[in-house]
Design an enzyme around this catalytic site. Structure first.
Site, short mmCIF file in Angstrom:
data_model
loop_
_atom_site.label_atom_id
_atom_site.label_comp_id
_atom_site.label_asym_id
_atom_site.label_seq_id
_atom_site.Cartn_x
_atom_site.Cartn_y
_atom_site.Cartn_z
N ALA A 1 -16.24 59.08 44.97
CA ALA A 1 -16.36 60.17 45.40
C ALA A 1 -18.08 60.43 46.53
O ALA A 1 -18.71 59.15 46.44
CB ALA A 1 -17.56 61.16 44.10
N GLY B 1 -14.65 57.66 41.85
CA GLY B 1 -13.57 58.18 42.45
C GLY B 1 -12.21 57.64 42.97
O GLY B 1 -11.42 57.76 42.30
N GLU C 1 -10.34 56.07 40.16
CA GLU C 1 -9.90 56.98 38.82
C GLU C 1 -8.86 57.16 39.65
O GLU C 1 -7.98 57.80 38.99
CB GLU C 1 -11.02 58.05 38.71
CG GLU C 1 -12.26 57.71 38.46
CD GLU C 1 -13.38 58.63 37.80
OE1 GLU C 1 -13.38 59.28 38.35
OE2 GLU C 1 -13.23 59.49 36.69
N GLU D 1 -20.09 54.51 38.96
CA GLU D 1 -21.19 55.67 38.03
C GLU D 1 -22.57 55.79 37.94
O GLU D 1 -23.26 55.93 37.41
CB GLU D 1 -20.41 56.54 37.74
CG GLU D 1 -19.56 57.08 38.37
CD GLU D 1 -17.62 56.07 38.50
OE1 GLU D 1 -17.89 55.29 38.44
OE2 GLU D 1 -16.85 57.56 38.82
C1 TC6 Z 1 -18.40 58.68 42.51
O1 TC6 Z 1 -17.35 57.87 42.18
C2 TC6 Z 1 -18.39 60.11 40.71
C3 TC6 Z 1 -16.82 60.30 40.60
C4 TC6 Z 1 -16.69 61.69 39.60
C5 TC6 Z 1 -16.76 62.62 40.09
C6 TC6 Z 1 -16.33 64.10 39.54
N1 TC6 Z 1 -20.96 58.02 49.28
O2 TC6 Z 1 -23.82 50.07 50.71
P1 TC6 Z 1 -22.60 50.13 52.17
C7 TC6 Z 1 -22.85 54.42 52.77
S1 TC6 Z 1 -19.48 58.60 42.05
C8 TC6 Z 1 -21.05 58.56 50.15
O3 TC6 Z 1 -24.32 49.50 53.37
P2 TC6 Z 1 -21.00 47.44 52.09
C9 TC6 Z 1 -23.09 53.97 52.46
O4 TC6 Z 1 -24.96 55.08 52.78
C10 TC6 Z 1 -19.74 57.08 43.57
N2 TC6 Z 1 -21.69 57.07 51.29
O5 TC6 Z 1 -21.70 49.36 52.35
C11 TC6 Z 1 -23.60 53.29 53.83
O6 TC6 Z 1 -24.35 54.68 54.89
P3 TC6 Z 1 -25.45 54.26 56.46
C12 TC6 Z 1 -18.89 55.52 42.90
C13 TC6 Z 1 -21.07 56.25 50.89
O7 TC6 Z 1 -20.08 46.85 52.32
C14 TC6 Z 1 -22.07 52.91 54.43
O8 TC6 Z 1 -21.52 53.92 53.25
N3 TC6 Z 1 -19.29 55.21 44.00
C15 TC6 Z 1 -20.70 55.83 49.60
O9 TC6 Z 1 -22.36 46.47 51.97
C16 TC6 Z 1 -22.41 51.44 54.46
O10 TC6 Z 1 -22.55 51.70 52.51
C17 TC6 Z 1 -19.71 53.87 44.18
O11 TC6 Z 1 -21.40 54.29 43.18
C18 TC6 Z 1 -20.62 56.86 49.00
N4 TC6 Z 1 -19.81 56.82 47.75
O12 TC6 Z 1 -20.51 48.06 50.25
C19 TC6 Z 1 -19.68 53.05 45.50
N5 TC6 Z 1 -20.83 54.17 49.82
O13 TC6 Z 1 -24.58 53.06 56.70
C20 TC6 Z 1 -20.94 52.96 46.75
C21 TC6 Z 1 -20.99 54.18 50.07
O14 TC6 Z 1 -25.56 55.80 57.06
N6 TC6 Z 1 -21.06 52.21 47.92
N7 TC6 Z 1 -21.69 54.86 50.78
O15 TC6 Z 1 -26.78 53.76 55.39
C22 TC6 Z 1 -20.76 50.99 47.45
O16 TC6 Z 1 -21.16 50.44 46.18
C23 TC6 Z 1 -20.61 49.86 48.24
O17 TC6 Z 1 -21.02 51.11 49.99
C24 TC6 Z 1 -19.70 49.47 49.10
C25 TC6 Z 1 -18.99 48.88 50.44
C26 TC6 Z 1 -18.95 48.45 48.13
C27 TC6 Z 1 -18.34 50.56 48.70
#
Ligand code: TC6
Length: 674
Positions: free
Chosen positions: A63, A102, A105, A125
């Site tokens: 998400a 998400g 999911e 999450e």
């Molecule tokens: C969920 O899904 C809930 C679902 C239920 C709903 C009802 N959203 O980490 P990086 C940005 S909760 C917005 O440096 P990498 C990040 O801030 C979510 N932004 O890259 C950064 O911005 P900046 C569950 C996001 O290659 C840029 O993208 N998912 C999100 O080292 C690059 O990110 C997670 O928790 C996001 N979801 O790693 C996964 N994700 O450039 C969270 C990233 O302005 N993400 N950004 O600083 C990660 O773990 C890592 O970003 C990665 C990529 C492994 C996908």
């Protein structure tokens, strides 16, 4: 605005493609586009199956976290996923990169999933203080069983495509470079298969033993966190009622977490960590220096640990010592650490040999001449460090970066003995340096912008989270840490036993208390070593050989297994000091102990900010989470102070006679937060 989702027709297969850089987060426009794409495929009689895939470096990584806490726009993710699953034509998820949260999911709502070998799938999450609230807690156990569902949801660690395939979460592993073509071919294979496999129609078998075992195995790791238990409750619910019942429980638990302080803190930390990597006055496109070879001076505990970071990342290290014995010992420790990790299955013995193969031990400082970055990790003495920097200046090639691992000394003084102060910087690793994630990068007065940018960028490949600090004694972390010793001692003198002070801190969520930390580091560190000069309680303990864990007695007594127990001898020593002082006894509640110890740290944090020693309050929080084990669910000292209320922090400081930092006072009076 153009939609991030487009559809491409491949004869009878409709490919729905997301292009929402950088990580294809499932924001409102993506959700709407997905909904429209599925509707298009369902309505078109010439389409027999659909594929969902993503452009760019990854499948949906979750998400869009920036939307959390704001009013929802467009269709909810759960609604979109239900719609995918309800399609009467098969939908295939084509996964590359990381299908997270998400994103994972979405794949579970699809009838089939194919993935490239390098893909990962997971529900992180919980690391944001949440749970997979779009049906993930209900669909994973129905496809892959309770055990894996607990593992994935409550720890948040992703699994490989191979492991997911074995567990039934992935139907086929396809070619690394032919994902789309293979997914379309797979979609054609299953185009006429009926009934369609729908996770919501499966049942999950109860496994109370697995639940108990999982809870027990992770009790320590989950201590203090709300989200893991909520994930576990939801997974258990998948085995006791209908899918709709489970979804209702999941929704309820999700909303509770989303409204809570813990998730707010953990989401804040997600962005804080990424923000910390950015230096406000240095453009993101600054040309970086190439770091292909690193030199480390000193093969002690710090030098060895620092070297391991680079070796693990495949960067050759030349390590220098002054005596063969010390060099052999240092190299031996590195090998032993790697071999222990290999025994635990973290990597193979071949990998150990590969890492040791790029370590070059030497007694000759001149061997550092070809290094791109040289880090000194010798003992904390300014004169010795200056002498070393002078020598390195004569040896290092032009353009090499010279770094000090000092934890409190003035980096500018070291820079000024060289002919190239612009190339000098501080790289303060935390012990054990191969484990602790924090790297305080100390920007000297003359450090060149590209040197700072290079070191900041280097943090990621070596697995560190970097934070920039200005030059001040103890930098950000140790400067704040030093603020709690005084109040702790005052409490001792007011009759609060050390174990009470420590327990208040560990109950708060810190990994250890003031006195446990002192015992671990060594009570004798910095002691004048004159047993007849007893001016402080610490002097008295050190004079009696109570040097901490290493002598099996310090502030605590230790048994054979290093389990601590309160020491009657220490209680006597403290009482002796207390009775000689004029301090009156005072009772403290746990909250008061926390306030007495931590408000002065927040106060110092405010000074650090005001002086420009930290770029932002969130950087200070990152230092404390990754360098000192501050509980992430409290978001670091500055975030925590906001949740307490800055006016309350000011009142607490004033009550204990601590002068309040002007910035803190101003913010409290204006009703602002850090
Ligand atoms: C969920 O899904 C809930 C679902 C239920 C709903 C009802 N959203 O980490 P990086 C940005 S909760 C917005 O440096 P990498 C990040 O801030 C979510 N932004 O890259 C950064 O911005 P900046 C569950 C996001 O290659 C840029 O993208 N998912 C999100 O080292 C690059 O990110 C997670 O928790 C996001 N979801 O790693 C996964 N994700 O450039 C969270 C990233 O302005 N993400 N950004 O600083 C990660 O773990 C890592 O970003 C990665 C990529 C492994 C996908």
């Amino acid at each position: 605005m153009t939609s991030p989702i487009r559809t491409e027709r491949h004869d009878d297969v409709l490919v729905i493609v997301s292009n929402n850089p950088p990580v294809n987060a499932l924001g409102a426009a993506v959700r709407s586009g997905l909904e429209a794409g599925i509707k298009e495929g369902v309505a078109d009689a010439s389409i027999k199956a659909m594929v969902i895939r993503c452009d760019g470096r990854t499948f949906f990584a979750g998400a869009d976290i920036t939307e959390f806490g704001k009013p929802m726009q467009g269709p909810g993710l759960g609604t979109v996923i239900d719609m995918i699953e309800a399609s009467d034509k098969p939908v295939v998820a084509a996964i590359h990169g990381t299908a997270l949260g998400g994103g994972c999911e979405v794949t579970l709502g699809c009838h089939y999933r194919v993935a490239v070998p390098s893909a990962k799938i997971g529900t992180p999450e919980v690391k944001l203080g949440l749970l997979p609230g779009a049906g993930g807690t209900q669909r994973i156990p129905r496809i892959a069983g309770v055990k894996l569902a607990l593992q994935m949801t409550a720890t948040g660690d992703p699994i490989s495509a191979k492991a997911a395939h074995e567990a039934g979460l992935i139907d086929r592993i396809v070619g690394e470079d032919s994902l789309e073509a293979d997914a379309i071919a797979f979609a054609r294979e299953v185009a006429d298969t009926r009934p369609l496999p729908r996770a919501s129609e499966k049942t999950a078998a109860a496994d109370p033993a697995a639940v108990e075992e999982f809870k027990k195995a992770n009790a320590r790791k989950f201590r203090g966190f709300d989200a893991p238990a909520a994930n576990i409750r939801c997974v258990e619910a998948s085995t006791t009622g209908t899918f709709a019942d489970g979804i209702a429980i999941e929704r309820d638990e999700f909303m509770k977490l989303m409204m809570g302080t813990q998730s707010a803190a953990q989401r804040y930390m997600f962005f804080a960590e990424r923000q910390a990597a950015k230096v406000d006055d240095i453009p993101a496109d600054t040309q970086l220096r190439k770091i292909a070879k690193v030199g480390v001076v000193g093969a002690g505990t710090m030098g060895g640990g620092i070297s391991m970071n680079f070796l693990s990342a495949g960067i050759p290290v030349t390590i220098v010592e002054t005596a063969q014995e010390a060099l052999d010992r240092g190299v031996g420790v590195i090998r032993k650490n790697y071999e222990n990790s290999a025994k635990k299955g973290r990597f193979t013995q071949e990998k150990v040999e590969a890492m040791m193969g790029i370590l070059i031990p030497t007694l000759d400082l001149n061997d550092l001449a070809d290094c791109d970055l040289i880090i000194e990790a010798i003992y904390e003495n300014m004169d010795v460090k200056k002498e070393l920097f002078g020598k390195l200046d004569g040896i290092a090639k032009q353009g090499a970066i010279l770094a000090s691992n000092t934890s409190y000394l003035n980096v500018n003084e070291m820079a000024d003995v060289t002919s190239r102060p612009g190339d000098v910087i501080g790289m303060h690793f935390f012990s054990p340096a191969n484990v602790m994630k924090l790297l305080e990068v100390v920007r000297g007065a003359k450090t060149a912008p590209d040197v700072l940018a290079t070191v900041m960028a280097l943090a990621k490949p070596i697995g560190k989270v970097a934070v920039v600090s200005g030059v001040c004694p103890g930098f950000i972390g140790n400067r704040m840490l030093s603020q709690r010793g005084g109040p702790a001692n005052t409490m001792l003198m007011q009759g609060v036993p050390p174990e009470r002070i420590d327990k208040a801190l560990t109950d708060f969520g810190m990994p250890m208390g003031v006195y446990q930390m002192s015992d671990l580091a060594g009570v004798d560190i910095g002691w004048h070593r004159d047993p007849n000069r007893i001016e402080t309680i610490r002097d008295a303990l050190a004079a009696k050989g109570r040097w901490g864990q290493k002598t099996k007695k310090g502030w605590y007594d230790y048994d054979e297994n290093r389990n601590p127990s309160p020491s009657p001898e220490v209680a006597e020593i403290i009482e002796e000091f207390r009775s000689k002082s004029n301090q009156a006894r005072r009772d403290y509640t746990d909250d008061e102990i926390i306030g007495a110890l931590l408000y002065p740290m927040v106060n110092e944090g405010a000074k650090i900010l005001d002086e420009g020693m930290a770029q932002r309050a969130s950087d200070i929080d990152v230092v404390w989470i990754y360098g000192y084990g501050w509980p992430v669910y409290r978001g670091g000292p500055m975030f925590w102070a906001n949740t307490v209320g800055l006016d309350k922090v000011v009142a607490g400081l004033e009550k204990n006679g601590v002068p309040v930092a002007p910035l803190l006072k101003r913010k409290a009076e204006a009703g602002e937060k850090f």
